[in-house]
Design a protein around this motif. Structure first.
Motif, PDB file in Angstrom:
ATOM      1  N   THR A 125       0.995  -1.165  -0.262  1.00 59.84           N
ATOM      2  CA  THR A 125      -0.250  -0.095   0.281  1.00 59.84           C
ATOM      3  C   THR A 125       1.024   1.009   0.203  1.00 59.84           C
ATOM      4  O   THR A 125       1.760   1.089   0.828  1.00 59.84           O
ATOM      5  CB  THR A 125      -1.274  -0.111   1.245  1.00 59.84           C
ATOM      6  N   GLN A 142      -7.666   5.811   3.243  1.00 66.51           N
ATOM      7  CA  GLN A 142      -6.646   6.279   4.374  1.00 66.51           C
ATOM      8  C   GLN A 142      -7.936   7.763   5.103  1.00 66.51           C
ATOM      9  O   GLN A 142      -9.048   8.205   4.479  1.00 66.51           O
ATOM     10  CB  GLN A 142      -6.090   7.384   3.166  1.00 66.51           C
ATOM     11  N   GLU A 178      -7.590  -0.424  -5.256  1.00 64.96           N
ATOM     12  CA  GLU A 178      -8.582   0.046  -3.702  1.00 64.96           C
ATOM     13  C   GLU A 178      -7.507   0.966  -3.275  1.00 64.96           C
ATOM     14  O   GLU A 178      -6.433   1.435  -3.324  1.00 64.96           O
ATOM     15  CB  GLU A 178      -8.127  -0.996  -2.789  1.00 64.96           C
ATOM     16  N   TYR A 179      -8.281   2.241  -2.421  1.00 63.40           N
ATOM     17  CA  TYR A 179      -7.936   3.532  -1.865  1.00 63.40           C
ATOM     18  C   TYR A 179      -8.752   3.926  -0.398  1.00 63.40           C
ATOM     19  O   TYR A 179      -9.644   2.881  -0.040  1.00 63.40           O
ATOM     20  CB  TYR A 179      -7.685   4.694  -2.511  1.00 63.40           C
ATOM     21  N   ARG A 222       0.597   4.855  -0.212  1.00 68.89           N
ATOM     22  CA  ARG A 222      -0.420   6.950   0.112  1.00 68.89           C
ATOM     23  C   ARG A 222      -1.254   6.472   0.699  1.00 68.89           C
ATOM     24  O   ARG A 222      -2.365   7.212  -0.762  1.00 68.89           O
ATOM     25  CB  ARG A 222      -0.062   7.521  -0.773  1.00 68.89           C
ATOM     26  N   GLY A 223      -1.556   5.050   0.562  1.00 65.68           N
ATOM     27  CA  GLY A 223      -2.647   4.573   0.913  1.00 65.68           C
ATOM     28  C   GLY A 223      -3.900   3.179  -0.787  1.00 65.68           C
ATOM     29  O   GLY A 223      -4.984   3.365  -0.291  1.00 65.68           O
ATOM     30  N   VAL A 224      -3.114   3.718  -1.288  1.00 57.87           N
ATOM     31  CA  VAL A 224      -3.410   3.102  -2.557  1.00 57.87           C
ATOM     32  C   VAL A 224      -2.829   1.308  -2.879  1.00 57.87           C
ATOM     33  O   VAL A 224      -1.573   1.311  -2.756  1.00 57.87           O
ATOM     34  CB  VAL A 224      -3.286   3.596  -4.313  1.00 57.87           C
ATOM     35  N   THR A 225      -3.224   0.255  -3.383  1.00 54.77           N
ATOM     36  CA  THR A 225      -3.499  -1.061  -3.293  1.00 54.77           C
ATOM     37  C   THR A 225      -3.684  -1.262  -5.170  1.00 54.77           C
ATOM     38  O   THR A 225      -4.830  -1.731  -5.099  1.00 54.77           O
ATOM     39  CB  THR A 225      -4.077  -2.154  -2.172  1.00 54.77           C
TER      40      THR A 225
END
Length: 331
Positions: free
Chosen positions: A173, A206, A203-204, A175-178
């Motif tokens: 992950t 945060q 997917e985000y 900065r919150g992005v996978t």
């Protein structure tokens, strides 16, 4: 193999692995899962004792290989507590839930075997019932309606959720992005199977915001596009999703729009509500649901569920309301 025999074998295997591990090895092998049983009136009008959610048993293992790399494994099955039988006995494999082995490192996690596709494994985060409740979950009722993940995955019958002979990847992950991917290099030999299956998820997550966009195509060319979002404001979480599922062979199409929420009214009490509108070809189904969870402890929860359909004449007819009560225990 009977379910009880398989549990004995699993326990013996667990003990043998533990006994054979060197004292210096940073390894673990654990047994976990959930037991669920309820009393409910189903949508077919029958009063039942059985699983409202899903009872499952999993063997999970990791071994530190050094250099920041781990070996990982998971064997998981499901059971019907009302009879003690394996879920889908006779047509589903015993390790129906998952059977994978893989590697995990700073570059992410790669597994191979049978597991949930990237889309099915992550959509639960945008449903108050985690796509896991046959009475109240809008996701269970409407999402991915015409798109089995593996049309021949259960000894020749359709599997909704999992893929055989698959490869599964989850990125780190950033900065919150996978990024999550799944697919199979194999071409199925069954009639109508002309494609290699693929599932892609971005997917985000945060802070208070979470979102997901997914695309999946199975081996016979059925396609599903899914987008969802979630916003958490203190004790309230609001979720919205849209699913577009298309069957290639028949030209059928299902479009579902869902809005739902949870409210933590007290430390032990969680209220849930959901609404979903499905357009299936020429018909429309409106589904409304309510639920409440009461935490007896960190592991045990009493819950109540209610779901109601309102359909147009073009939709398959069903009884309008189902409701029930259950007890779930995590272990």
């Amino acid at each position: 193999m009977h379910y009880k025999q398989a549990l004995v074998l699993a326990g013996a295997t667990l003990g043998a692995f533990a006994a054979s591990m060197p004292a210096r090895a940073q390894s673990s092998l654990t047994l976990n899962g959930m037991l669920d049983l309820g009393v409910f009136r189903d949508f077919d009008g029958a009063s039942k004792v059985g699983t409202i959610q899903r009872s499952n048993l999993a063997i999970v293992g990791t071994e530190d290989l050094g250099g920041g790399v781990k070996a990982v494994l998971r064997l998981a099955t499901r059971a019907e507590l009302d009879t003690g039988a394996s879920e889908g006995a006779g047509y589903k494999p015993f390790w129906h839930d998952e059977a994978t082995i893989g590697l995990q490192g700073g570059w992410g996690t790669v597994r191979a075997g049978r597991a949930m596709t990237a889309m099915w494994a992550n959509d639960w985060k945008f449903d108050p019932w985690a796509n896991f409740n046959r009475i109240a979950s809008p996701a269970w009722q409407h999402w991915h309606y015409l798109t089995p993940s593996d049309p021949f995955g259960n000894n020749g019958t359709a599997e909704y959720g999992r893929l055989n002979n698959g490869i599964f990847y989850d990125s780190p992950t950033v900065r919150g992005v996978t990024l999550r991917l799944s697919g199979s290099p194999e071409r199925q030999r069954e009639q109508g199977a002309t494609r290699r299956p693929v599932s892609v998820v971005l997917e985000y997550g945060q802070g208070a915001v979470a979102a997901m966009a997914a695309f999946e195509r199975n081996s016979i060319g059925d396609r599903d596009t899914f987008v969802a979002g979630k916003y958490t404001l203190g004790v309230v979480a609001i979720m919205a999703a849209h699913d577009d599922s298309r069957a290639r062979a028949t030209g059928g199409r299902s479009r579902a729009a869902t809005l739902s929420a949870t409210w933590q009214v007290a430390p032990a009490v969680l209220l849930k509500t959901g609404y979903s509108r499905q357009r299936l070809d020429a018909g429309v189904d409106h589904f409304v649901s309510l639920g409440a969870d009461y935490s007896l402890s960190r592991r045990s929860t009493l819950y109540a569920s209610l779901g109601r359909h309102r359909t147009t004449p073009q939709m398959p007819q069903m009884l309008h309301t189902a409701f029930g009560f259950g007890l779930a225990h995590l272990y």
